[in-house]
Design a protein around this motif. Structure first.
Motif, short mmCIF file in Angstrom:
data_model
loop_
_atom_site.label_atom_id
_atom_site.label_comp_id
_atom_site.label_asym_id
_atom_site.label_seq_id
_atom_site.Cartn_x
_atom_site.Cartn_y
_atom_site.Cartn_z
N THR A 1 8.47 5.67 5.48
CA THR A 1 8.57 5.74 4.03
C THR A 1 9.54 4.70 3.50
N LEU B 1 2.78 6.57 -9.07
CA LEU B 1 1.91 7.06 -7.99
C LEU B 1 2.73 7.76 -6.91
N CYS B 2 3.92 7.22 -6.59
CA CYS B 2 4.79 7.87 -5.59
C CYS B 2 5.15 9.28 -6.02
N ALA C 1 2.27 11.61 -5.17
CA ALA C 1 1.70 11.54 -3.82
C ALA C 1 1.44 12.94 -3.25
N PRO C 2 0.18 13.22 -2.81
CA PRO C 2 -0.14 14.55 -2.26
C PRO C 2 0.29 14.75 -0.82
N GLU D 1 1.26 10.26 4.00
CA GLU D 1 0.52 9.02 4.16
C GLU D 1 0.34 8.32 2.82
N TRP D 2 0.01 9.10 1.79
CA TRP D 2 -0.15 8.52 0.46
C TRP D 2 1.18 8.01 -0.08
N LEU D 3 2.26 8.70 0.21
CA LEU D 3 3.57 8.24 -0.25
C LEU D 3 3.90 6.88 0.37
N VAL E 1 1.73 4.62 1.41
CA VAL E 1 0.85 3.64 0.77
C VAL E 1 1.37 3.27 -0.62
N PHE E 2 1.78 4.26 -1.40
CA PHE E 2 2.27 3.99 -2.75
C PHE E 2 3.61 3.26 -2.73
N ARG E 3 4.42 3.50 -1.69
CA ARG E 3 5.65 2.73 -1.54
C ARG E 3 5.33 1.26 -1.30
N ARG F 1 10.44 14.30 -6.49
CA ARG F 1 9.49 13.44 -7.20
C ARG F 1 10.12 12.80 -8.44
#
Length: 491
Positions: free
Chosen positions: A51, A92-93, A96-97, A100-102, A104-106, A166
């Motif tokens: 992250t 988007l961060c 993040a659900p 992995e998405w966090l 990517v958004f980072r 968040r």
């Protein structure tokens, strides 16, 4: 760029500092929020590392590309794009659900961040053209780092405890929107008379170099330093480095113009940036572990403990800018090396962590040193180069900072992991003395970094070094005479 009034120049400086604030603040507040992220997203320790590292690696890999893009497409235009992408990535961060998405958004955040700091520094360089005034502006710029260091843990702790993790990403959105509006209104467009062509091969080699090197260092304690996996990534890093040097030397418009490094002040500033920011990252990493895992402080309490360091950085950064403007970079660099070295020696040789008086003395000394070192790094990097290539020169300096931060956490973390595991694990009741013993080799590494800053400050700021800078500038002045396209004919 047209001549601006004094008030307009100050507005431009304030807008550029806003971009530095949100990028720097984002890193410090995230560290406070990592335990909450781990609980909510069921993340492993390695997941939390990615992250942080996904952001740093993308940022370091794209900074030079963003600098050359700004010189070509327009610094204001790229800066605006960076504000939009960074703010969108922050939003988007916060949504993040999963982990992995966090991550990517980072990475999206980092793409935007790469368009902000080096481009903002290039804008400052082209706005403040008088050397002494520019040095003072860069000192103010460096002071923003101290503000983020001071405010980050406190703001992050308050937000995490009252709203949730968040919310640390929400604060970037209104600040980014305000900076976007002010940029549209007050920042004039500028670009290099002769910008560089795109260099996709060089960009891929830079990504391969930084990514494989960081992966090898971080994963080595678990996989083994001589494991096939780590040796493979180390080999990839070496091949990428060799390929980058060989390819860039033959290219007319390289991503990294190796002629920059003919200048001793520029080369020295690059290495000093790596050493200084590796020291900062390692210093924060070790003290965060000690204050929270050994002393049992909360994230907010740990942030308050480290306020003396942040306060000294905030105080001495603008002072350093004034010293650079009036007396040159040598004195701030020498004082920075001495102060940071003394801080490292207190922890390495005198167990400063075990005594509050020595602990705070070490924090104050490190804050003084780091506050003094940032302005001469930036000023030397951009002042020794032609103004037409300010974006690329500033991007190299910014990349050196990010590379230093990545290596600092990776190397210091590896040393700690190799020394003792329980001291960094809150599930074990490790004694403070055990942690201090395990951290001592790491403190000696940071002391060595300070010694390098001191030595380079002495070697790369004298008469011989200034002569190499003049010779380097002449290399760029000779370009049109060698048949290369001029500013009017295009690249």
């Amino acid at each position: 760029m047209p001549e601006l009034s004094h008030r307009r120049r100050l507005l431009v400086l304030a807008i550029c500092c806003m971009s530095l604030l949100i990028v720097s603040l984002d890193n410090t507040v995230l560290n406070v929020a990592l335990p909450s992220v781990q609980r909510e997203l069921h993340a492993s320790v390695s997941g939390l590392q990615w992250t942080v590292d996904a952001y740093t690696l993308v940022l370091a890999s794209l900074l030079m590309l963003s600098g050359s893009m700004a010189d070509r497409l327009g610094r204001r235009r790229v800066f605006l794009a960076g504000l939009v992408v960074f703010s969108l990535g922050s939003l988007l961060c916060s949504l993040a659900p999963g982990l992995e998405w966090l991550v990517v958004f980072r990475m999206v955040q980092a793409v935007g961040g790469s368009m902000l700091n080096p481009v903002a520094m290039s804008i400052i360089t082209n706005t403040f053209t008088e050397p002494r005034e520019r040095a003072r502006a860069i000192g103010v710029w460096g002071g923003v780092v101290g503000i983020s260091m001071a405010a980050g843990p406190i703001v992050g702790g308050l937000l995490v405890e009252s709203v949730g993790w968040r919310s640390i990403f929400w604060i970037n959105v209104p600040i980014g929107a305000l900076a976007l509006f002010l940029t549209l209104r007050y920042v004039p467009e500028s670009r290099a008379p002769r910008p560089r062509r795109a260099d996709p091969v060089g960009q891929l080699l830079v990504i391969a170099l930084f990514g494989s090197l960081t992966y090898a260092i971080i994963e080595a304690p678990d996989a083994g330093w001589l494991s096939a996996e780590i040796l493979t990534f180390a080999l990839v890093a070496l091949i990428a480095l060799a390929g980058l040097i060989g390819y860039e030397q033959r290219r007319r418009d390289p991503l990294i113009d190796l002629r920059f490094f003919h200048s001793a002040p520029f080369s020295g500033a690059t290495v000093v940036a790596v050493c200084a920011f590796a020291s900062l990252a390692g210093f924060l990493f070790m003290n965060t572990l000690y204050l929270q895992n050994i002393r049992g402080l909360s994230a907010l309490e740990a942030g308050l403990y480290m306020l003396p360091m942040a306060g000294m950085t905030l105080l001495f950064a603008p002072l350093s800018g004034r010293l650079v403007g009036s007396r040159g970079p040598r004195l701030p660099l020498l004082l920075a090396g001495c102060a940071m070295g003394a801080s490292g020696l207190l922890f390495a040789g005198f167990d400063a962590a075990a005594d509050n008086a020595l602990l705070f003395t070490g924090y104050v000394l490190f804050g003084i040193g780091f506050g003094l070192v940032n302005a001469p790094i930036t000023n030397t990097a951009v002042s020794g180069m032609p103004r037409t290539q300010a974006g690329v020169a500033a991007a190299v300096a910014s990349t050196s900072r990010q590379v230093g931060s990545s290596l600092g956490v990776a190397v210091i973390g590896a040393v700690l992991a190799g020394g003792v595991h329980t001291a960094a694990d809150p599930a074990h009741a490790a004694a403070a003395a055990d942690f201090v013993a395990a951290a001592r080799p790491a403190w000696w590494i940071l002391t060595g970094c300070a010694a390098a800053i001191l030595l380079l400050g002495a070697l790369t700021t004298g008469r011989w070094a200034r002569a190499t800078a003049r010779h380097t500038a002449a290399l760029f002045d000779e370009e049109p005479a060698r048949g290369q396209p001029s500013a009017t004919t295009g690249a």
